[in-house]
Write a protein that holds these residues in place. Structure first.
Motif, PDB file in Angstrom:
ATOM      1  N   GLN A   1       1.148  -1.044   0.203  1.00  0.00           N
ATOM      2  CA  GLN A   1      -0.042   0.717  -0.307  1.00  0.00           C
ATOM      3  C   GLN A   1       1.132   1.200  -0.343  1.00  0.00           C
ATOM      4  O   GLN A   1       2.075   1.498   0.325  1.00  0.00           O
ATOM      5  CB  GLN A   1      -0.810   0.119   1.167  1.00  0.00           C
ATOM      6  CG  GLN A   1      -1.939   1.324   0.824  1.00  0.00           C
ATOM      7  CD  GLN A   1      -2.701   1.026   2.276  1.00  0.00           C
ATOM      8  OE1 GLN A   1      -2.522   0.010   3.265  1.00  0.00           O
ATOM      9  NE2 GLN A   1      -3.758   2.301   2.250  1.00  0.00           N
ATOM     10  N   LEU A   2       0.522   2.431  -0.929  1.00  0.00           N
ATOM     11  CA  LEU A   2       0.975   3.356  -1.119  1.00  0.00           C
ATOM     12  C   LEU A   2       0.124   4.604  -0.871  1.00  0.00           C
ATOM     13  O   LEU A   2      -0.846   4.825  -1.711  1.00  0.00           O
ATOM     14  CB  LEU A   2       1.729   3.513  -2.360  1.00  0.00           C
ATOM     15  CG  LEU A   2       2.908   2.310  -2.545  1.00  0.00           C
ATOM     16  CD1 LEU A   2       2.841   2.131  -4.422  1.00  0.00           C
ATOM     17  CD2 LEU A   2       4.740   2.604  -2.391  1.00  0.00           C
ATOM     18  N   GLN A   3       0.615   5.780  -0.102  1.00  0.00           N
ATOM     19  CA  GLN A   3      -0.175   6.633   0.158  1.00  0.00           C
ATOM     20  C   GLN A   3       0.792   8.030   0.366  1.00  0.00           C
ATOM     21  O   GLN A   3       2.184   8.106   0.902  1.00  0.00           O
ATOM     22  CB  GLN A   3      -0.343   6.814   1.872  1.00  0.00           C
ATOM     23  CG  GLN A   3      -1.867   7.006   2.360  1.00  0.00           C
ATOM     24  CD  GLN A   3      -2.691   7.725   3.868  1.00  0.00           C
ATOM     25  OE1 GLN A   3      -1.629   6.038   4.290  1.00  0.00           O
ATOM     26  NE2 GLN A   3      -3.037   7.969   3.892  1.00  0.00           N
ATOM     27  N   ALA A   4      -0.032   8.927  -0.861  1.00  0.00           N
ATOM     28  CA  ALA A   4       0.827  10.143  -0.907  1.00  0.00           C
ATOM     29  C   ALA A   4       0.336  10.682  -0.424  1.00  0.00           C
ATOM     30  O   ALA A   4      -1.084  10.838  -0.154  1.00  0.00           O
ATOM     31  CB  ALA A   4       0.614   9.973  -2.401  1.00  0.00           C
ATOM     32  N   SER A   5       0.761  12.266   0.398  1.00  0.00           N
ATOM     33  CA  SER A   5       0.871  13.360   1.164  1.00  0.00           C
ATOM     34  C   SER A   5       1.388  14.353   0.179  1.00  0.00           C
ATOM     35  O   SER A   5       2.538  14.306  -0.067  1.00  0.00           O
ATOM     36  CB  SER A   5       0.386  12.981   2.093  1.00  0.00           C
ATOM     37  OG  SER A   5       1.460  12.967   2.970  1.00  0.00           O
ATOM     38  N   GLY A   6       0.930  15.802   0.556  1.00  0.00           N
ATOM     39  CA  GLY A   6       1.705  16.984   0.789  1.00  0.00           C
ATOM     40  C   GLY A   6       1.028  17.314  -0.492  1.00  0.00           C
ATOM     41  O   GLY A   6       2.016  18.829  -0.796  1.00  0.00           O
ATOM     42  N   GLY A   7       0.449  17.530  -1.196  1.00  0.00           N
ATOM     43  CA  GLY A   7      -0.377  18.508  -2.285  1.00  0.00           C
ATOM     44  C   GLY A   7      -0.761  19.624  -2.229  1.00  0.00           C
ATOM     45  O   GLY A   7      -1.379  19.699  -0.574  1.00  0.00           O
ATOM     46  N   GLY A   8      -1.283  20.811  -2.640  1.00  0.00           N
ATOM     47  CA  GLY A   8      -1.958  21.912  -2.768  1.00  0.00           C
ATOM     48  C   GLY A   8      -1.285  22.639  -3.669  1.00  0.00           C
ATOM     49  O   GLY A   8      -1.666  22.136  -4.410  1.00  0.00           O
ATOM     50  N   LEU A   9      -2.496  24.131  -3.177  1.00  0.00           N
ATOM     51  CA  LEU A   9      -1.859  24.904  -3.778  1.00  0.00           C
ATOM     52  C   LEU A   9      -0.662  26.048  -4.209  1.00  0.00           C
ATOM     53  O   LEU A   9      -0.189  26.583  -2.698  1.00  0.00           O
ATOM     54  CB  LEU A   9      -3.828  26.245  -3.846  1.00  0.00           C
ATOM     55  CG  LEU A   9      -3.716  27.468  -4.268  1.00  0.00           C
ATOM     56  CD1 LEU A   9      -3.426  27.184  -6.012  1.00  0.00           C
ATOM     57  CD2 LEU A   9      -4.802  28.174  -4.089  1.00  0.00           C
ATOM     58  N   VAL A  10      -0.288  26.277  -4.815  1.00  0.00           N
ATOM     59  CA  VAL A  10       0.937  27.133  -4.307  1.00  0.00           C
ATOM     60  C   VAL A  10       1.436  27.802  -6.132  1.00  0.00           C
ATOM     61  O   VAL A  10       1.062  28.031  -6.931  1.00  0.00           O
ATOM     62  CB  VAL A  10       2.145  26.312  -4.327  1.00  0.00           C
ATOM     63  CG1 VAL A  10       2.543  25.229  -5.534  1.00  0.00           C
ATOM     64  CG2 VAL A  10       3.309  26.771  -3.987  1.00  0.00           C
ATOM     65  N   GLN A  11       1.826  29.149  -5.829  1.00  0.00           N
ATOM     66  CA  GLN A  11       2.081  29.950  -6.858  1.00  0.00           C
ATOM     67  C   GLN A  11       3.586  29.826  -7.763  1.00  0.00           C
ATOM     68  O   GLN A  11       4.048  28.453  -7.333  1.00  0.00           O
ATOM     69  CB  GLN A  11       2.587  31.276  -6.318  1.00  0.00           C
ATOM     70  CG  GLN A  11       1.250  32.069  -5.468  1.00  0.00           C
ATOM     71  CD  GLN A  11       1.308  33.463  -5.295  1.00  0.00           C
ATOM     72  OE1 GLN A  11       2.604  34.002  -5.178  1.00  0.00           O
ATOM     73  NE2 GLN A  11       0.637  33.935  -5.184  1.00  0.00           N
ATOM     74  N   PRO A  12       3.118  29.703  -8.554  1.00  0.00           N
ATOM     75  CA  PRO A  12       4.261  29.828 -10.373  1.00  0.00           C
ATOM     76  C   PRO A  12       5.918  30.238  -8.928  1.00  0.00           C
ATOM     77  O   PRO A  12       5.950  31.213  -8.657  1.00  0.00           O
ATOM     78  CB  PRO A  12       4.084  30.298 -11.039  1.00  0.00           C
ATOM     79  CG  PRO A  12       2.996  30.377 -11.354  1.00  0.00           C
ATOM     80  CD  PRO A  12       1.587  30.839  -9.266  1.00  0.00           C
ATOM     81  N   GLY A  13       6.301  29.506  -9.332  1.00  0.00           N
ATOM     82  CA  GLY A  13       8.315  29.214  -8.294  1.00  0.00           C
ATOM     83  C   GLY A  13       8.039  29.122  -7.106  1.00  0.00           C
ATOM     84  O   GLY A  13       8.923  28.891  -6.618  1.00  0.00           O
ATOM     85  N   GLY A  14       6.982  28.473  -6.285  1.00  0.00           N
ATOM     86  CA  GLY A  14       6.671  28.088  -5.102  1.00  0.00           C
ATOM     87  C   GLY A  14       7.163  26.675  -5.074  1.00  0.00           C
ATOM     88  O   GLY A  14       8.046  26.149  -6.298  1.00  0.00           O
TER      89      GLY A  14
END
Length: 118
Positions: free
Chosen positions: A1-14
């Motif tokens: 089982q593989l669980q991904a996390s950490g995505g989100g909204l970021v500005q260009p260059g971030g």
């Protein structure tokens, strides 16, 4: 089982850091990595790392901006994404890779959404 996390909204260059927590032990996997899929586009292999010796693969479009790493004690793989571009917007999936390369994966977990927008 593989669980991904950490995505989100970021500005260009971030920057963002994705995490992939794997069940079992590092020896259960040849390599762990990421592919992504943007709306209306095909899947694209992004990066992967061998759990034994840390050999890595990056697709050309992320070289110099993304860094993959692993923590065998936690059986976790990270993808540090810097200098993000609008075209990096996609759902990122953590996957088991059976060889280094853009499409050498055979199963994956739920994705995490990365949105790069001003």
């Amino acid at each position: 089982q593989l669980q991904a996390s950490g995505g989100g909204l970021v500005q260009p260059g971030g920057s963002l850091r994705l995490s992939c927590a794997a069940s079992g032990t590092p020896s259960d996997y040849y390599a762990i990595g990421w592919f992504r899929q943007a709306p209306g586009k095909d899947r694209e292999g992004v990066s992967c790392i061998t759990m034994s010796d840390g050999a890595v693969y990056y697709t050309d479009s992320v070289k110099g901006r993304f860094t993959i790493s692993k923590d065998n004690a936690k059986n976790t793989v990270y993808l540090q994404m810097n200098s993000l571009k609008i075209e990096d917007t996609a759902v990122y999936y953590c996957a088991n890779f059976h060889d280094l390369g853009p499409d050498q994966y055979d199963y994956w977990g739920q994705g995490t959404l990365v949105t790069v927008s001003s």
